[in-house]
Scaffold this motif. Structure first.
Motif, short mmCIF file in Angstrom:
data_model
loop_
_atom_site.label_atom_id
_atom_site.label_comp_id
_atom_site.label_asym_id
_atom_site.label_seq_id
_atom_site.Cartn_x
_atom_site.Cartn_y
_atom_site.Cartn_z
N LEU A 18 0.83 -1.19 0.00
CA LEU A 18 0.00 0.00 0.00
C LEU A 18 0.87 1.25 0.00
N THR A 19 1.90 1.23 0.83
CA THR A 19 2.82 2.37 0.92
C THR A 19 3.50 2.61 -0.42
N TRP A 20 3.86 1.52 -1.13
CA TRP A 20 4.44 1.65 -2.47
C TRP A 20 3.51 2.48 -3.35
N GLY A 21 2.23 2.18 -3.34
CA GLY A 21 1.28 2.91 -4.17
C GLY A 21 1.21 4.39 -3.82
N VAL A 22 1.21 4.68 -2.53
CA VAL A 22 1.14 6.08 -2.08
C VAL A 22 2.42 6.82 -2.49
N VAL A 23 3.57 6.22 -2.24
CA VAL A 23 4.84 6.86 -2.59
C VAL A 23 4.96 7.02 -4.10
N ASP A 24 4.51 6.02 -4.85
CA ASP A 24 4.55 6.11 -6.31
C ASP A 24 3.75 7.32 -6.79
N LEU A 27 5.58 10.59 -5.99
CA LEU A 27 6.70 10.83 -6.90
C LEU A 27 6.22 11.19 -8.30
N GLU A 28 5.11 10.63 -8.71
CA GLU A 28 4.54 10.91 -10.03
C GLU A 28 4.05 12.35 -10.10
N ASP A 29 3.55 12.87 -8.99
CA ASP A 29 2.95 14.20 -8.95
C ASP A 29 3.95 15.30 -9.35
N GLY A 30 5.18 15.20 -8.88
CA GLY A 30 6.21 16.16 -9.25
C GLY A 30 6.26 17.43 -8.43
N ARG A 31 5.33 17.63 -7.51
CA ARG A 31 5.34 18.85 -6.70
C ARG A 31 6.16 18.71 -5.43
N ILE A 32 6.61 17.49 -5.14
CA ILE A 32 7.43 17.30 -3.94
C ILE A 32 8.77 16.70 -4.31
N GLU A 33 9.72 16.89 -3.42
CA GLU A 33 11.04 16.28 -3.55
C GLU A 33 11.31 15.56 -2.24
N VAL A 34 11.63 14.28 -2.32
CA VAL A 34 11.92 13.50 -1.12
C VAL A 34 13.34 13.83 -0.69
N GLU A 35 13.44 14.41 0.49
CA GLU A 35 14.74 14.82 1.02
C GLU A 35 15.34 13.74 1.92
N GLY A 36 14.46 13.02 2.63
CA GLY A 36 14.92 11.97 3.52
C GLY A 36 13.84 10.92 3.64
N VAL A 37 14.26 9.69 3.95
CA VAL A 37 13.30 8.59 4.07
C VAL A 37 13.78 7.61 5.12
N SER A 38 12.83 7.11 5.92
CA SER A 38 13.13 6.08 6.91
C SER A 38 11.94 5.14 6.95
N VAL A 56 19.87 6.89 -8.04
CA VAL A 56 20.22 6.51 -9.41
C VAL A 56 19.59 7.43 -10.45
N ASP A 57 18.28 7.73 -10.29
CA ASP A 57 17.59 8.46 -11.36
C ASP A 57 16.44 9.33 -10.85
N GLY A 58 16.60 9.94 -9.70
CA GLY A 58 15.58 10.84 -9.20
C GLY A 58 14.24 10.16 -8.97
N ALA A 59 13.17 10.92 -9.13
CA ALA A 59 11.83 10.41 -8.87
C ALA A 59 11.49 9.21 -9.76
N GLN A 60 11.88 9.27 -11.02
CA GLN A 60 11.60 8.14 -11.92
C GLN A 60 12.35 6.89 -11.47
N GLY A 61 13.57 7.07 -11.00
CA GLY A 61 14.35 5.94 -10.49
C GLY A 61 13.72 5.36 -9.24
N GLY A 62 13.20 6.23 -8.37
CA GLY A 62 12.52 5.76 -7.16
C GLY A 62 11.28 4.95 -7.50
N ARG A 63 10.52 5.46 -8.45
CA ARG A 63 9.31 4.73 -8.88
C ARG A 63 9.68 3.38 -9.49
N ALA A 64 10.71 3.37 -10.32
CA ALA A 64 11.13 2.13 -10.98
C ALA A 64 11.64 1.11 -9.97
N ALA A 65 12.42 1.57 -8.98
CA ALA A 65 12.97 0.65 -7.98
C ALA A 65 11.86 0.03 -7.14
N LEU A 66 10.88 0.83 -6.73
CA LEU A 66 9.77 0.30 -5.94
C LEU A 66 8.92 -0.65 -6.77
#
Length: 127
Positions: A18-24, A27-38, A56-66
């Motif tokens: 579920l968290t993957w979907g929310v984070v995806d 990141l898709e929205d583009g109005r935020i930048e993830v500065e830190g994550v735990s 590796v590749d910013g927001a797109q890389g984060g989406r792809a990795a998840l």
């Protein structure tokens, strides 16, 4: 200007998907930048994949990795799942598992035994 946020991701097994979907979506929205994550438990797995992808590749890389992480977990989980359609159910094209013999047997077992008794070999797809 993008808003910088820090994310604390929850654990709890399936909550990770579920968290993957929310984070995806964030990141898709583009109005935020993830500065830190735990994260804790499944959230820590998400956090590690997200941090790697962002590196590796910013927001797109984060989406792809998840996406890669959770699709891999899903594939492995399907391999080990005792709930499968029988050849007869496949032949009659019955996609509803509610009345499936394997589902009914699995449901009965999980009501009678703890997860530790039902998984004596301690199979864990996340290991």
């Amino acid at each position: 200007m993008r808003k910088k946020v820090n994310l604390a991701l929850q654990g709890g097994g399936a909550h990770g998907a579920l968290t993957w979907g929310v984070v995806d979506r964030l990141l898709e929205d583009g109005r935020i930048e993830v500065e830190g994550v735990s994260g804790a438990s499944a959230g820590a797995v998400n956090a590690a994949a997200l941090a790697y992808g962002l590196h590796v590749d910013g927001a797109q890389g984060g989406r792809a990795a998840l996406d890669k992480l959770w699709r891999s977990i899903s594939d492995i989980g399907a391999f080990y799942s005792p709930v499968r359609r029988s050849p007869l159910e496949i032949a009659i094209d019955d996609y509803n598992l509610d009345d499936s013999i394997s589902y009914l047997v699995f449901d009965a077992f999980t009501r009678m035994f703890s997860p530790y008794q039902f998984n004596p070999f301690n199979i864990n797809p996340l290991k």
